[in-house]
Design an enzyme around this catalytic site. Structure first.
Site, short mmCIF file in Angstrom:
data_model
loop_
_atom_site.label_atom_id
_atom_site.label_comp_id
_atom_site.label_asym_id
_atom_site.label_seq_id
_atom_site.Cartn_x
_atom_site.Cartn_y
_atom_site.Cartn_z
N GLU A 172 0.68 -1.20 0.12
CA GLU A 172 -0.10 0.05 -0.07
C GLU A 172 0.74 1.36 0.05
OE1 GLU A 172 -3.76 -1.74 2.49
OE2 GLU A 172 -1.82 -2.73 2.16
N TYR A 186 3.79 2.00 1.43
CA TYR A 186 4.73 2.26 2.36
C TYR A 186 6.12 2.26 2.09
CZ TYR A 186 0.43 3.37 5.04
OH TYR A 186 -0.63 3.86 5.72
N ARG A 230 3.33 -8.55 4.14
CA ARG A 230 2.17 -7.95 3.28
C ARG A 230 2.69 -7.34 2.08
NH1 ARG A 230 -3.46 -7.67 3.38
NH2 ARG A 230 -4.37 -5.58 3.05
N HIS A 246 -2.26 4.14 -1.26
CA HIS A 246 -3.20 5.09 -0.77
C HIS A 246 -3.50 6.12 -1.85
CE1 HIS A 246 -3.54 3.17 3.05
NE2 HIS A 246 -2.23 3.46 3.17
N GLN A 292 -16.37 6.04 7.40
CA GLN A 292 -16.64 7.35 7.93
C GLN A 292 -16.03 7.44 9.32
OE1 GLN A 292 -21.08 7.45 6.39
NE2 GLN A 292 -20.42 9.16 7.72
#
Length: 706
Positions: free
Chosen positions: A182, A184, A231, A269, A362
């Site tokens: 993701e 990083y 991961r 992201h 949210q």
């Protein structure tokens, strides 16, 4: 994800091993950043959070990311082993998981250029710096350009991962997961987008992979007795980034190093491909895990475990994924916020009780991005278990909840779980309120699952539910506690012609549909955007999955797509071309009020469909048959085609919760000495927010009926 009917969860419930760990089922709770890791309470809140999930049946938990150094933190609410009492807090949490028979892995994390460092200091009071393979910022870095790591600093960072692994072992963790997904730091080294180095750590795909290889090698050497997993992103979903072949090559490089498992994530992201929003089809990303599993199975290390993840919310979907034996386990994250008992309930066959993650983001992702406390819209106790323990009440009270929308259901379920005698009053013929309406929106069908779970649990716990009946003061006079969650009603439009028969509220449109023809939507906030999606998108989830795969050029899993050409419409309603719909808004952006991780997707879907989006409307002038007249941003009178007008101009409090007057329940109940609280939209309809409503409901029912 389309689910083949299963008599049970035979594969998912079967035992397996992950390195030295013997696990009772094939469900992993994936990593989630909560902020509890840095709370100055000795680890009590974090322990309560993880304890409840371990007690709920999940065999293996992965913590939120634990920074391997000060400069590895993603922000001030990331913990670092050895700093500010973190080790003791994690020891308390690990003990809690072990007390419940679970296992827990520490996720070793380095944000790299994703670190948000403005105004952030390290443990020594020095400004935190952002570091990366190359000095390349990202869009949300607020102008901060990361410093390029020197060769010595690269080697030191590798040792940071090894040292963090040793700390995890000393604290009592059962294993570690290396975060290399993701976008990083480890992922940044792999990608030509973020690694422009020409030294031994970059310049070719092989050298870009070296950092990940050396991190795994160092971590395995540091903790030879623990489970070690990594991961990885099955695909970065970034144009020009690491290719599938390069990801597969990295997996082949890592397998001989003693890895026990590979957990497959998806995307960065900053990717402009949606990955976690409600509109992403369930199980869409399974094919990427299956691709990596085939790499593993055809290697010299075929027993390394492969774990699939992302956009799975129902364990029956997990069973489908595991059935052919290619993938070993499934990891779910946000569903464990929504329901800590998802495993126990599912394995017990009580799928009706599972409070499903609705993918709204949210209270979880949207908050974690800005460092706010994480929780869950449909489970407001999430990450607040210490403040709102699940233990039974010492004295059963009569609790009456007026209103069966999301807030009322949250309060009624919480009170019933703790042993109170609950009566729920709903003036409508069915429960759900705004959630029942939301469930009609394409991509939001899961909202109905929250209502279903609440109905099932209230029935199991002996609650009384009155439908189609508005509660009167006489009905509530003998109560020990009354919670008014009457919700909201659509605000009418005060414009000449608003009383014409072709002008309807969003509630009427979602309940009854809108006949063919052009549509003008007055109000471009979240409800207006949802209503437009309702009008232009297919109600068939499989059709939408195929459209998703084509639109974003991604490999959506075959079980999700099914046999698309044979599909028939899933609902008898008009789906119109986007150009026939116009969404209008006065002040602010279209979709303003939708969460930061979801707005761009929701508005983008309308743009893709060709919906006209008109912001900056100065005034709505009048409505005539076939036309809505407006004063546009330039002050020019303009005709908007409108065979039908749908009013999404906000909400106002539903009648009945007035403080004064003959019909005001609050005043009359207080006069009768009945404890009463008003929550959600019934208290304040301005900027109505389901997160606020369910949270207020939980807090109020705990205050009135402890």
């Amino acid at each position: 994800m389309s689910t083949v009917a299963q008599p049970d969860l035979a594969v998912l419930s079967s035992p397996w091993t992950l390195g030295p760990l013997h696990l009772s089922n094939r469900v992993v709770m994936g990593s989630m950043h909560t902020g509890l890791e840095v709370r100055d309470d000795g680890g009590a809140a974090m322990a309560a959070f993880y304890r409840e999930r371990a007690a709920g049946g999940v065999a293996c938990i992965v913590t939120g990311g634990i920074a391997v150094s000060d400069e590895a933190r993603g922000g001030p609410d990331f913990a670092v082993f050895g700093a500010d009492g973190a080790d003791e807090r994690f020891r308390v949490a690990v003990d809690a998981v072990h007390d419940e028979g679970g296992t827990v892995l520490a996720q070793l994390f380095h944000a790299g250029r994703y670190a948000l460092v403005q105004g952030v200091t390290d443990r020594h009071g020095r400004p935190q710096r952002a570091v990366a393979p190359s000095a390349l910022p990202w869009a949300a870095a607020r102008g901060v350009v990361p410093e390029e790591l020197t060769g010595d600093e690269v080697r030191s960072t590798i040792e940071d991962f090894a040292a963090a692994a040793r700390s995890a072992r000393d604290i009592g963790f059962d294993g570690v997961e290396i975060m290399a997904s993701e976008g990083y730091l480890v992922n940044q080294f792999q990608s030509p987008l973020t690694n422009h180095r020409e030294d031994e750590w970059g310049g070719t795909p092989e050298r870009r992979r070296r950092f990940a290889v050396e991190v795994v090698r160092a971590v395995r050497a540091a903790v030879p007795d623990l489970a070690v997993t990594i991961r990885l992103s099955g695909a970065d979903l970034m144009p020009g980034s690491t290719t599938d072949d390069e990801v597969d090559a990295l997996v082949r490089d890592l397998l001989p190093l003693g890895l026990d498992g590979v957990s497959v994530g998806i995307g960065w992201h900053e990717s402009r491909t949606p990955t976690v929003q409600a509109s992403v089809p369930h199980g869409a990303w399974v094919s990427y895990a299956e691709r990596i599993a085939r790499v593993v199975r055809t290697s010299d290390h075929p027993d390394v475990r492969v774990i699939a993840s992302n956009r799975m919310t129902d364990l029956r979907d997990g069973e489908t994924v595991l059935r052919d034996g290619l993938v070993d386990a499934v990891a779910l994250a946000r569903p464990f916020l929504a329901d800590p008992d998802i495993v126990a309930r599912s394995l017990g066959g009580r799928f009706d009780l599972v409070n499903t993650c609705i993918g709204c983001n949210q209270a979880c992702l949207d908050r974690s991005i800005v460092g706010a406390p994480v929780s869950c819209l449909v489970n407001p106790r999430a990450a607040r278990e210490l403040a709102f323990p699940a233990r039974p009440t010492r004295r059963a009270l009569r609790v009456d909840v007026v209103g069966g929308g999301p807030a009322g259901l949250a309060a009624a379920v919480d009170a019933a779980r703790r042993g109170h005698t609950v009566t729920l009053w709903e003036a409508d013929a069915s429960l759900g309120g705004q959630f029942a309406l939301a469930a009609a929106i394409p991509g939001k069908e899961d909202y109905a699952a929250t209502v279903r779970a609440a109905v099932a649990e209230l029935a199991d716990r002996g609650a009384t539910v009155h439908l189609g009946r508005r509660a009167a003061v006489a009905d509530l006079a003998g109560s020990d506690a009354v919670l008014l969650a009457l919700g909201v009603v659509p605000r009418p439009l005060d414009v000449p012609g608003a009383d014409l028969p072709h002008v309807v509220s969003y509630e009427q449109a979602l309940r009854e549909g809108v006949p063919a023809g052009t549509v003008a939507i007055v109000g471009g906030g979240g409800i207006g955007v949802d209503t437009a999606a309702f009008l232009v998108e297919s109600p068939d989830e499989v059709v939408r999955a195929a459209e998703f795969a084509e639109r974003w050029d991604v490999d959506v899993a075959r079980d999700v797509l099914g046999d698309v050409p044979q599909r028939l419409p899933a609902a008898d309603r008009v789906t119109r071309p986007g150009p026939e719909v116009t969404v209008l808004r006065r002040a602010g952006k279209i979709g303003q009020g939708i969460g930061i991780t979801s707005r761009w997707v929701a508005v983008g879907r309308l743009r893709d469909a060709g919906v006209h989006l008109v912001a900056g409307v100065r005034a709505y002038l009048r409505i005539e048959p076939g036309t809505l007249w407006i004063l546009d941003e330039a002050g020019v009178e303009r005709a908007v085609p409108a065979d039908h007008v749908v009013v999404c101009a906000g909400q106002e409090r539903a009648p009945g919760a007035e403080e004064t007057g003959p019909d005001g329940l609050v005043a009359n109940l207080r006069a009768a000495g009945v404890p009463v609280a008003v929550v959600g939209g019934a208290r304040d309809a301005s900027g109505v927010d389901a997160v606020r409503a369910t949270s207020e409901a939980l807090e109020a029912v705990r205050r009135l009926a402890p």
